[in-house]
Scaffold this motif. Structure first.
Motif, PDB file in Angstrom:
ATOM      1  N   VAL A  28      54.692  35.501  30.774  1.00  0.00           N
ATOM      2  CA  VAL A  28      55.108  36.533  30.812  1.00  0.00           C
ATOM      3  C   VAL A  28      53.860  37.572  30.930  1.00  0.00           C
ATOM      4  O   VAL A  28      53.015  37.503  30.266  1.00  0.00           O
ATOM      5  CB  VAL A  28      55.961  37.335  29.657  1.00  0.00           C
ATOM      6  N   GLY A  29      54.146  38.543  31.774  1.00  0.00           N
ATOM      7  CA  GLY A  29      52.872  39.623  31.782  1.00  0.00           C
ATOM      8  C   GLY A  29      51.529  39.135  32.635  1.00  0.00           C
ATOM      9  O   GLY A  29      50.548  39.494  32.474  1.00  0.00           O
ATOM     10  N   VAL A  30      52.018  38.505  33.940  1.00  0.00           N
ATOM     11  CA  VAL A  30      51.022  38.206  34.708  1.00  0.00           C
ATOM     12  C   VAL A  30      50.646  39.383  35.340  1.00  0.00           C
ATOM     13  O   VAL A  30      51.243  40.084  35.883  1.00  0.00           O
ATOM     14  CB  VAL A  30      51.710  36.928  35.934  1.00  0.00           C
ATOM     15  N   GLN A  31      49.271  39.456  35.570  1.00  0.00           N
ATOM     16  CA  GLN A  31      48.572  40.718  36.049  1.00  0.00           C
ATOM     17  C   GLN A  31      47.867  40.208  37.464  1.00  0.00           C
ATOM     18  O   GLN A  31      47.772  40.988  38.550  1.00  0.00           O
ATOM     19  CB  GLN A  31      47.567  41.313  35.277  1.00  0.00           C
ATOM     20  N   ARG A  32      47.565  38.951  37.554  1.00  0.00           N
ATOM     21  CA  ARG A  32      47.002  38.391  38.948  1.00  0.00           C
ATOM     22  C   ARG A  32      46.823  37.179  39.131  1.00  0.00           C
ATOM     23  O   ARG A  32      46.871  36.306  38.063  1.00  0.00           O
ATOM     24  CB  ARG A  32      45.423  39.141  38.949  1.00  0.00           C
ATOM     25  N   ILE A  33      47.246  36.634  40.136  1.00  0.00           N
ATOM     26  CA  ILE A  33      47.113  35.219  40.545  1.00  0.00           C
ATOM     27  C   ILE A  33      46.125  35.162  41.801  1.00  0.00           C
ATOM     28  O   ILE A  33      45.975  36.073  42.668  1.00  0.00           O
ATOM     29  CB  ILE A  33      48.412  34.572  41.027  1.00  0.00           C
ATOM     30  N   GLY A  34      45.371  33.872  41.971  1.00  0.00           N
ATOM     31  CA  GLY A  34      44.430  33.709  42.871  1.00  0.00           C
ATOM     32  C   GLY A  34      43.638  32.663  42.948  1.00  0.00           C
ATOM     33  O   GLY A  34      43.915  31.775  42.320  1.00  0.00           O
ATOM     34  N   TRP A  35      42.830  32.679  44.061  1.00  0.00           N
ATOM     35  CA  TRP A  35      41.729  31.626  44.096  1.00  0.00           C
ATOM     36  C   TRP A  35      40.189  32.058  43.791  1.00  0.00           C
ATOM     37  O   TRP A  35      39.999  33.020  44.312  1.00  0.00           O
ATOM     38  CB  TRP A  35      41.857  31.086  45.347  1.00  0.00           C
TER      39      TRP A  35
END
Length: 114
Positions: A28-35
């Protein structure tokens, strides 16, 4: 949350690879996803990431060659890498970040030969 990265390998310059990062668990509260990636002797650097507002950022060295795709139904983040160069050789890590957490996958090796 666990992140399982896959898809790394060895390829010749000009070739393509697809990396996948499957997330298990909920956040909960994800701000960013990436590599991100880290080459020997260098600092870890951003490859690409998407924020909760929908904006996707790419590192200068990969813009126009790499593409980030998020499959929410499969909880999987993909990195499509085209026109690979020897300088793309690194360990690639997927990442999920929020206010109170910062999760990393185990890393997958990408090696590009000239």
């Amino acid at each position: 949350v666990q992140l399982q990265a896959s898809g790394g390998g060895s390829v010749q310059a000009g070739g393509s690879l697809r990396l996948a990062c499957k997330a298990s668990g909920t956040t909960v509260g994800v701000q960013r996803i990436g590599w991100f990636r880290q080459a020997p002797g260098k600092q870890r650097e951003l490859v690409t990431a998407i924020s909760t507002g929908g904006r996707t950022d790419y590192g200068d060295s990969v813009a126009g060659r790499f593409t980030l795709f998020r499959d929410s139904a499969k909880n999987t983040l993909y990195l499509y890498m085209n026109s690979l160069k020897p300088e793309d050789t690194a360990v690639y890590y997927c990442n999920i970040r929020g206010n109170l957490f910062d999760y990393w996958g185990q890393g997958t090796q990408v090696t590009v030969s000239s």
